[in-house]
Scaffold this active site. Structure first.
Site, mmCIF file in Angstrom:
data_model
loop_
_atom_site.group_PDB
_atom_site.id
_atom_site.type_symbol
_atom_site.label_atom_id
_atom_site.label_comp_id
_atom_site.label_asym_id
_atom_site.label_seq_id
_atom_site.Cartn_x
_atom_site.Cartn_y
_atom_site.Cartn_z
ATOM 1 N N ARG A 9 0.822 -1.210 0.000
ATOM 2 C CA ARG A 9 0.000 0.000 0.000
ATOM 3 C C ARG A 9 0.856 1.261 0.000
ATOM 4 N NH1 ARG A 9 -3.420 2.440 4.385
ATOM 5 N NH2 ARG A 9 -5.162 3.484 3.333
ATOM 6 N N HIS A 19 0.293 4.350 -2.643
ATOM 7 C CA HIS A 19 0.006 5.718 -2.235
ATOM 8 C C HIS A 19 1.127 6.665 -2.634
ATOM 9 C CE1 HIS A 19 -3.569 5.276 0.691
ATOM 10 N NE2 HIS A 19 -3.533 4.234 -0.116
ATOM 11 N N ASP A 20 2.321 6.153 -2.777
ATOM 12 C CA ASP A 20 3.425 6.979 -3.269
ATOM 13 C C ASP A 20 3.231 7.296 -4.749
ATOM 14 O OD1 ASP A 20 5.933 8.291 -3.324
ATOM 15 O OD2 ASP A 20 6.897 6.480 -4.058
ATOM 16 N N GLY A 52 3.856 10.648 -9.031
ATOM 17 C CA GLY A 52 4.757 9.580 -9.439
ATOM 18 C C GLY A 52 5.441 8.896 -8.268
ATOM 19 N N ASP A 99 8.093 8.534 -6.194
ATOM 20 C CA ASP A 99 9.282 9.310 -5.833
ATOM 21 C C ASP A 99 9.549 9.353 -4.335
ATOM 22 O OD1 ASP A 99 7.205 10.884 -4.972
ATOM 23 O OD2 ASP A 99 7.711 12.632 -6.210
ATOM 24 N N ASN A 139 -4.033 8.815 4.226
ATOM 25 C CA ASN A 139 -2.823 8.253 4.840
ATOM 26 C C ASN A 139 -2.799 8.330 6.358
ATOM 27 O OD1 ASN A 139 -1.914 7.924 2.196
ATOM 28 N ND2 ASN A 139 -0.720 9.815 2.196
ATOM 29 N N HIS A 196 -6.213 -5.893 -2.739
ATOM 30 C CA HIS A 196 -7.063 -6.002 -1.562
ATOM 31 C C HIS A 196 -7.372 -7.449 -1.203
ATOM 32 C CE1 HIS A 196 -8.736 -1.607 -1.711
ATOM 33 N NE2 HIS A 196 -7.464 -1.673 -1.384
#
Length: 347
Positions: free
Chosen positions: A82, A86-87, A92, A94, A114, A213
């Site tokens: 995850r 989320h990054d 992008g 990073d 988050n 998931h």
């Protein structure tokens, strides 16, 4: 024709249909990446075997730490996967998601998708410290996230793939983009698809990546709308027994702390059970179950993956590589010494 044979046939039909869509999306992705060049900074070209000479120990070190973390806490596999998701959805892949708040920088950890939700930061810290000892300032935090995500899938029984590397770590973060770009747990199909397409991912990528998931947990507060009595219909897709079991679980304690398995059948195994659950009306999040009920194309792909785990694995690998290549203007990026903070000038 048996039920299994029918599902395989449905799978083949959808794969043929979407192969053309995927090819056209490749062109769209190229345009997206070109448009992501900001202020003249060029995107990074990712490659396989990027650290083979500069830090050949990189992947074994990452794997050993992820293996230990997942052994200690099987849920950590989903948490590390995850983190990478989320990054990548915020400007992008990073490692901006790893940055702590400072007086001069507002990070993404306190964004709504988050806050009090993302886990695994300490595992990334341990990996980075080990890599800095062996190969100082060589392996980026963004690459660590990508490899740790792959290793988490493998250690949970899922497929493996070679990870392209060479990402740079961002010098900034965007809490606003995190709030706006990351798909929410109660989104409808149109909203989900819009957020995926905004970063160059297709409808089929969306359904394949949603299969992540098949592991992990979610707080009752993230699916409260799904189990609200007034919102439960008499549709044949509704599984009243499952929803009532969730109501009972969530009524016993704080909805902000009580957790339910995203896949209640095989919660720590990476498999295609997630899609089987959707066909039974047992998707935990509203954004999961709506993939079956809200769109005929997504329903067809779900039926395909439910009947053919190999097809799911192949599409998941392809979608992970595609998502992992998302990048903004990284020409001004760096390799952080500490994943939680940008490097200090002059050190």
């Amino acid at each position: 024709m048996t039920g299994k044979h029918y599902l395989v046939l449905v799978c083949l039909m959808f794969l043929l249909k979407f192969s053309a869509t995927f090819a056209s999306n490749q062109n769209a992705t190229t345009l997206n990446e070109a448009a992501a060049c900001i202020d003249g900074a060029a995107t990074i070209t990712l490659t396989f075997g990027f650290y083979i000479n500069s830090c050949p120990e990189a992947e074994p070190i990452i794997f050993s730490w992820v293996e230990k973390a997942v052994s200690d806490d099987p849920r950590m596999a989903a948490s590390l996967l995850r983190l990478h998701f989320h990054d990548c959805f915020v400007n992008g892949c990073d490692a901006s998601v790893l940055l702590d708040d400072t007086p001069n920088l507002v990070g993404e950890k306190t964004a709504a998708p988050n806050a009090n939700s993302l886990r695994g930061f300490e595992v990334i810290d341990a990996i980075k410290a080990d890599l800095e000892y062996v190969c100082p300032q060589t392996v980026s935090c963004a690459d660590i996230l990508a490899v740790a995500a792959r290793d988490s899938v493998v250690l949970s029984g899922g497929p493996g793939w070679e990870v392209e590397m060479g990402r740079r770590d961002s010098l900034s973060a965007s809490k606003t983009a995190a709030n706006n770009n990351i798909p929410g747990p109660n989104s409808d199909v149109a909203t989900l698809l819009s957020k995926f397409q905004n970063v160059g991912l297709s409808l089929q990528d969306m359904v394949a990546l949603s299969g992540a998931h098949t592991m992990g947990k979610a707080r009752c507060s993230t699916f409260s709308g799904r189990i609200n009595s007034s919102s439960i219909s008499n549709s044949p897709d509704v599984n009243l027994e499952y929803l009532q079991s969730l109501q009972q679980l969530c009524s016993q304690s704080d909805a902000n702390t009580t957790l339910a398995d995203l896949d209640h059948m095989t919660p720590t195994t990476f498999d295609n059970q997630y899609y089987v659950n959707l066909l039974s009306g047992e998707g935990l999040l509203g954004s999961d179950q709506v993939l079956l009920t809200g769109n005929e194309e997504t329903r067809g792909i779900i039926q395909c993956y439910a009947g053919d785990m190999g097809a799911f694995f192949e599409d998941f690998k392809r979608a992970m590589l595609k998502m992992g290549s998302l990048q903004a203007a990284q020409g001004n990026g760096e390799v952080r010494r500490n994943c939680r903070a940008v490097n200090e000038v002059g050190l």
